[in-house]
Design a protein around this motif. Structure first.
Motif, PDB file in Angstrom:
ATOM      1  N   GLU A 240      10.520  -2.303   3.798  1.00 23.18           N
ATOM      2  CA  GLU A 240      10.468  -1.530   2.554  1.00 23.18           C
ATOM      3  C   GLU A 240      10.220  -2.477   1.391  1.00 23.18           C
ATOM      4  OE1 GLU A 240      13.542   0.346   5.370  1.00 23.18           O
ATOM      5  OE2 GLU A 240      13.449  -1.595   4.354  1.00 23.18           O
ATOM      6  N   GLU A 241       9.599  -1.960   0.343  1.00 20.35           N
ATOM      7  CA  GLU A 241       9.365  -2.791  -0.836  1.00 20.35           C
ATOM      8  C   GLU A 241       9.414  -1.958  -2.104  1.00 20.35           C
ATOM      9  OE1 GLU A 241       5.190  -4.230  -1.310  1.00 20.35           O
ATOM     10  OE2 GLU A 241       4.858  -3.248   0.631  1.00 20.35           O
ATOM     11  N   SER A 242       9.753  -2.640  -3.189  1.00 19.08           N
ATOM     12  CA  SER A 242       9.763  -2.004  -4.502  1.00 19.08           C
ATOM     13  C   SER A 242       9.217  -3.006  -5.517  1.00 19.08           C
ATOM     14  CB  SER A 242      11.179  -1.589  -4.890  1.00 19.08           C
ATOM     15  OG  SER A 242      11.199  -0.933  -6.137  1.00 19.08           O
ATOM     16  N   PRO A 243       8.314  -2.540  -6.386  1.00 21.17           N
ATOM     17  CA  PRO A 243       7.752  -1.201  -6.475  1.00 21.17           C
ATOM     18  C   PRO A 243       6.727  -0.942  -5.375  1.00 21.17           C
ATOM     19  CG  PRO A 243       6.692  -2.629  -8.061  1.00 21.17           C
ATOM     20  CD  PRO A 243       7.797  -3.445  -7.439  1.00 21.17           C
ATOM     21  N   ALA A 244       6.357   0.331  -5.196  1.00 19.10           N
ATOM     22  CA  ALA A 244       5.300   0.653  -4.245  1.00 19.10           C
ATOM     23  C   ALA A 244       3.979   0.121  -4.777  1.00 19.10           C
ATOM     24  CB  ALA A 244       5.211   2.169  -4.050  1.00 19.10           C
ATOM     25  N   PRO A 245       3.260  -0.676  -3.985  1.00 19.95           N
ATOM     26  CA  PRO A 245       2.021  -1.281  -4.487  1.00 19.95           C
ATOM     27  C   PRO A 245       0.915  -0.245  -4.681  1.00 19.95           C
ATOM     28  CG  PRO A 245       2.273  -1.729  -2.148  1.00 19.95           C
ATOM     29  CD  PRO A 245       3.545  -1.077  -2.591  1.00 19.95           C
ATOM     30  N   GLY A 246       0.090  -0.499  -5.685  1.00 19.66           N
ATOM     31  CA  GLY A 246      -1.118   0.306  -5.859  1.00 19.66           C
ATOM     32  C   GLY A 246      -0.960   1.603  -6.605  1.00 19.66           C
ATOM     33  N   LEU A 247       0.245   1.941  -7.045  1.00 18.53           N
ATOM     34  CA  LEU A 247       0.426   3.183  -7.801  1.00 18.53           C
ATOM     35  C   LEU A 247       0.025   2.959  -9.253  1.00 18.53           C
ATOM     36  CD1 LEU A 247       2.066   3.947  -5.270  1.00 18.53           C
ATOM     37  CD2 LEU A 247       3.740   5.028  -6.789  1.00 18.53           C
ATOM     38  N   THR A 248      -0.705   3.901  -9.807  1.00 19.77           N
ATOM     39  CA  THR A 248      -1.004   3.831 -11.233  1.00 19.77           C
ATOM     40  C   THR A 248       0.262   4.163 -12.015  1.00 19.77           C
ATOM     41  OG1 THR A 248      -1.609   6.165 -11.421  1.00 19.77           O
ATOM     42  CG2 THR A 248      -3.370   4.614 -10.797  1.00 19.77           C
ATOM     43  N   PRO A 249       0.367   3.697 -13.247  1.00 23.04           N
ATOM     44  CA  PRO A 249       1.545   4.063 -14.052  1.00 23.04           C
ATOM     45  C   PRO A 249       1.739   5.566 -14.172  1.00 23.04           C
ATOM     46  CG  PRO A 249       0.349   2.253 -15.092  1.00 23.04           C
ATOM     47  CD  PRO A 249      -0.502   2.723 -13.949  1.00 23.04           C
ATOM     48  N   THR A 250       0.648   6.298 -14.283  1.00 22.83           N
ATOM     49  CA  THR A 250       0.751   7.751 -14.406  1.00 22.83           C
ATOM     50  C   THR A 250       1.315   8.372 -13.140  1.00 22.83           C
ATOM     51  OG1 THR A 250      -1.113   7.827 -15.938  1.00 22.83           O
ATOM     52  CG2 THR A 250      -0.553   9.875 -14.809  1.00 22.83           C
ATOM     53  N   LEU A 251       0.819   7.945 -11.971  1.00 22.73           N
ATOM     54  CA  LEU A 251       1.314   8.475 -10.708  1.00 22.73           C
ATOM     55  C   LEU A 251       2.784   8.111 -10.511  1.00 22.73           C
ATOM     56  CD1 LEU A 251       0.937   9.842  -7.968  1.00 22.73           C
ATOM     57  CD2 LEU A 251      -0.003   7.678  -7.096  1.00 22.73           C
ATOM     58  N   ARG A 252       3.136   6.871 -10.824  1.00 26.14           N
ATOM     59  CA  ARG A 252       4.530   6.433 -10.684  1.00 26.14           C
ATOM     60  C   ARG A 252       5.449   7.291 -11.554  1.00 26.14           C
ATOM     61  NH1 ARG A 252       3.739   1.391 -11.017  1.00 26.14           N
ATOM     62  NH2 ARG A 252       4.189   0.925  -8.822  1.00 26.14           N
ATOM     63  N   ASP A 253       5.066   7.491 -12.795  1.00 28.49           N
ATOM     64  CA  ASP A 253       5.889   8.293 -13.710  1.00 28.49           C
ATOM     65  C   ASP A 253       6.031   9.722 -13.204  1.00 28.49           C
ATOM     66  OD1 ASP A 253       6.201   6.102 -15.338  1.00 28.49           O
ATOM     67  OD2 ASP A 253       4.735   6.754 -16.848  1.00 28.49           O
ATOM     68  N   ARG A 254       4.941  10.297 -12.701  1.00 23.88           N
ATOM     69  CA  ARG A 254       4.991  11.683 -12.212  1.00 23.88           C
ATOM     70  C   ARG A 254       5.942  11.804 -11.027  1.00 23.88           C
ATOM     71  NH1 ARG A 254      -0.404  12.869 -10.210  1.00 23.88           N
ATOM     72  NH2 ARG A 254       0.570  14.790  -9.447  1.00 23.88           N
ATOM     73  N   MET A 255       5.877  10.873 -10.081  1.00 24.93           N
ATOM     74  CA  MET A 255       6.745  10.933  -8.909  1.00 24.93           C
ATOM     75  C   MET A 255       8.209  10.781  -9.315  1.00 24.93           C
ATOM     76  SD  MET A 255       4.695   8.783  -5.956  1.00 24.93           S
ATOM     77  CE  MET A 255       5.691   9.426  -4.630  1.00 24.93           C
ATOM     78  N   CYS A 256       8.481   9.819 -10.173  1.00 30.94           N
ATOM     79  CA  CYS A 256       9.870   9.559 -10.553  1.00 30.94           C
ATOM     80  C   CYS A 256      10.444  10.710 -11.382  1.00 30.94           C
ATOM     81  CB  CYS A 256       9.960   8.246 -11.314  1.00 30.94           C
ATOM     82  SG  CYS A 256       9.620   6.792 -10.285  1.00 30.94           S
ATOM     83  N   GLU A 257       9.659  11.235 -12.306  1.00 32.07           N
ATOM     84  CA  GLU A 257      10.127  12.370 -13.105  1.00 32.07           C
ATOM     85  C   GLU A 257      10.322  13.608 -12.241  1.00 32.07           C
ATOM     86  OE1 GLU A 257       7.080  12.559 -16.034  1.00 32.07           O
ATOM     87  OE2 GLU A 257       7.767  10.738 -17.078  1.00 32.07           O
ATOM     88  N   ARG A 331      11.769  -5.427 -12.627  1.00 30.46           N
ATOM     89  CA  ARG A 331      11.078  -6.701 -12.778  1.00 30.46           C
ATOM     90  C   ARG A 331      10.712  -7.245 -11.408  1.00 30.46           C
ATOM     91  NH1 ARG A 331      14.023 -10.563 -13.776  1.00 30.46           N
ATOM     92  NH2 ARG A 331      12.444 -12.003 -14.606  1.00 30.46           N
ATOM     93  N   GLY A 332       9.480  -7.749 -11.278  1.00 31.64           N
ATOM     94  CA  GLY A 332       9.073  -8.407 -10.049  1.00 31.64           C
ATOM     95  C   GLY A 332       8.943  -7.476  -8.863  1.00 31.64           C
ATOM     96  N   VAL A 333       8.997  -8.070  -7.665  1.00 22.86           N
ATOM     97  CA  VAL A 333       8.804  -7.348  -6.411  1.00 22.86           C
ATOM     98  C   VAL A 333       9.885  -7.769  -5.420  1.00 22.86           C
ATOM     99  CG1 VAL A 333       7.268  -7.013  -4.427  1.00 22.86           C
ATOM    100  CG2 VAL A 333       6.312  -7.150  -6.734  1.00 22.86           C
ATOM    101  N   ALA A 334      10.446  -6.809  -4.726  1.00 21.20           N
ATOM    102  CA  ALA A 334      11.417  -7.094  -3.671  1.00 21.20           C
ATOM    103  C   ALA A 334      10.934  -6.489  -2.367  1.00 21.20           C
ATOM    104  CB  ALA A 334      12.797  -6.541  -4.025  1.00 21.20           C
ATOM    105  N   ILE A 335      11.173  -7.183  -1.267  1.00 14.05           N
ATOM    106  CA  ILE A 335      10.812  -6.717   0.077  1.00 14.05           C
ATOM    107  C   ILE A 335      12.041  -6.831   0.972  1.00 14.05           C
ATOM    108  CG2 ILE A 335       9.354  -7.095   2.114  1.00 14.05           C
ATOM    109  CD1 ILE A 335       7.229  -8.265   0.295  1.00 14.05           C
ATOM    110  N   GLU A 336      12.249  -5.828   1.811  1.00 22.76           N
ATOM    111  CA  GLU A 336      13.336  -5.857   2.791  1.00 22.76           C
ATOM    112  C   GLU A 336      12.768  -5.707   4.198  1.00 22.76           C
ATOM    113  OE1 GLU A 336      17.089  -3.557   2.306  1.00 22.76           O
ATOM    114  OE2 GLU A 336      16.499  -2.536   4.151  1.00 22.76           O
ATOM    115  N   CYS A 337      13.270  -6.520   5.122  1.00 28.81           N
ATOM    116  CA  CYS A 337      12.927  -6.399   6.539  1.00 28.81           C
ATOM    117  C   CYS A 337      14.198  -6.151   7.336  1.00 28.81           C
ATOM    118  CB  CYS A 337      12.251  -7.681   7.045  1.00 28.81           C
ATOM    119  SG  CYS A 337      10.535  -7.869   6.522  1.00 28.81           S
TER     120      CYS A 337
END
Length: 452
Positions: A240-257, A331-337
């Motif tokens: 798993e990782e955060s944030p999800a790569p490749g999402l536009t700011p608009t798409l990210r905002d829509r999903m989270c809202e 801030r930044g990127v985190a990955i979990e394995c």
């Protein structure tokens, strides 16, 4: 604030919760089965209560035994972790009746959202996008055929009470639907004691993106951003990782809202996760709502700096969220394995045994959540998770390289032991993962590549 919290779980998550409690000055009591008598959380907790033999049904799933343990030690609250009884509304209701605060949503909300078919209907009424499919639980194979014909193939059958990737079947050929319906019903009953199924369209080459929410008991609700959980095998997450790569700011905002809107519509309290299917066209649809702490919560903690378990406890204590949406700045990127005691060469079959060596990695911005140690017996009774390796870096490529280094540092050995660490490194090195162009089909595609 609570003076005593019972941790109604085992393994790394029990230890994770106990540590959060200790930082809050709360006395922590662990429960343990016979197999876990010498576990890390039993050693760490202020007290521990034996609740039964190794089989989960006799111990960690034994509601009377768990509740009696809480009464015995005078616990005002109980944290269920994830898995086991964490999403059981009957358990939450018993706790409520006994005057024990269940650290999670109310039994009514858990019932409403835990029934996947009812959740779909509720979220659709709240205006959330849901995949085309049945409006409720299917009543027969004939109804499944009728719904599938209108939905269009491929479709996926899912257990109404499902979770953890179990009780699912993808059907691409109409000729296979009836057999799949019967087999999945049988599996659902065996695993969840509930054979009800629902059906929805199956999206090929999809991504699995989820949004973490926190809601207090005073109408406050925020999201903590999103996670990509697309690296899976048999619908079970591996990376798993955060944030999800490749999402536009608009798409990210829509999903989270959208997730926050759904949480408010359900009257949610505590930490919850809204899981979405993201199509290649960047359309997203709700799959389900998880009414508990997620295994992958550390990646969100790493990018936001927010201790989600601490917030769960404060919310259950009746406190308001101490921050607003604009205060959450990832801030930044985190990955979990997830490093499991499994053999990838044998289709990820469990590979239990006694650990003769267990040395986790270290270094800058590396976190390892684990309950394992040398001489620990990894038995056949429970989940095969040994450790969660989590890394943070300023960007995705640095995080990927750091994770590869961390996985390479693991020293895990024991008679008959196999782990997924080297397989996870091969995923990290795969061109599709490196390019962030992977979908939920990546692991299956890697198996096909290896077979050629």
């Amino acid at each position: 604030m609570f003076s005593t919290v019972l941790v109604a779980n085992r393994g790394e998550i029990a230890l994770r919760v106990a540590r959060a409690c200790r930082e809050l000055g709360i006395r922590t009591v662990a429960v343990y089965s016979t197999a876990d008598r010498d576990s890390a959380v039993v050693r760490f907790a202020d007290d521990a209560v034996h609740i039964g033999p190794a089989p989960a049904k006799a111990g960690y799933l034994n509601i009377p035994a768990v509740v009696e343990a809480a009464r015995l030690v005078g616990a005002e609250a109980l944290h269920p972790g994830y898995g086991f009884l964490s999403e059981d509304p009957d358990f939450a209701e018993v706790c409520e009746a006994e005057g024990i605060t269940f650290i999670g949503p109310s039994p009514q909300v858990m019932q409403r959202l835990g029934d996947k078919a009812a959740c779909r209907a509720l979220m659709a009424d709240a205006g959330l996008p849901v995949l085309p499919g049945s409006t409720g639980a299917l009543t027969s194979a004939a109804e499944a055929k009728d719904v599938a014909r209108h939905t269009g193939y491929p479709v996926i059958l899912k257990a109404v009470a499902g979770g953890g990737g179990r009780g699912m079947a993808v059907v691409r050929d109409p000729a296979d639907l009836v057999a799949a319906y019967r087999a999945t019903r049988a599996q659902a009953f065996a695993v969840f004691a509930d054979d009800r199924l629902y059906l929805e369209r199956y999206v090929e080459q999809a991504r699995h993106v989820e949004v973490q929410v926190l809601c207090d008991r005073h109408g406050g609700a925020v999201h903590l951003g999103e996670r990509d959980c697309s690296v899976q095998r048999r619908h079970q997450k591996l990376i798993e990782e955060s944030p999800a790569p490749g999402l536009t700011p608009t798409l990210r905002d829509r999903m989270c809202e959208t997730a926050v809107r759904g949480a408010l519509a359900a009257g949610y309290t505590g930490a919850g996760t809204f899981e979405f299917v993201l199509t290649p066209e960047d359309d997203f649809y709700l799959m389900e709502v998880n009414c508990r702490l997620q295994v992958e919560h550390p990646v969100t903690e790493m990018v936001t700096g927010i201790d989600i378990v601490r917030e769960q406890i404060l919310i259950a204590d009746g406190q308001r969220l101490a921050f607003r949406q604009e205060d959450v700045v990832p801030r930044g990127v985190a990955i979990e394995c997830r490093v499991n005691a499994e053999d990838p060469a044998r289709d990820f079959a469990p590979a239990p045994g006694t650990l003769t060596e267990f040395v986790p990695p270290g270094g800058p911005f590396v976190r390892v959540d684990t309950h394992a140690f040398a001489d620990w017996q990894v038995g056949p009774h429970y989940d095969s998770l040994l450790a969660k390796a989590v890394v943070w870096a300023p960007d995705r490529e640095q995080a990927r390289a750091r994770m590869d280094r961390a996985l390479g540092e693991f020293r895990i050995d024991g008679a008959g032991m196999r782990t997924t660490s080297e397989f996870l490194r091969s995923v990290l090195a795969h061109p599709r993962f490196r390019a962030a162009s992977h979908t939920t089909s990546l692991v299956a595609a890697m198996a096909d590549e290896a077979a050629v």
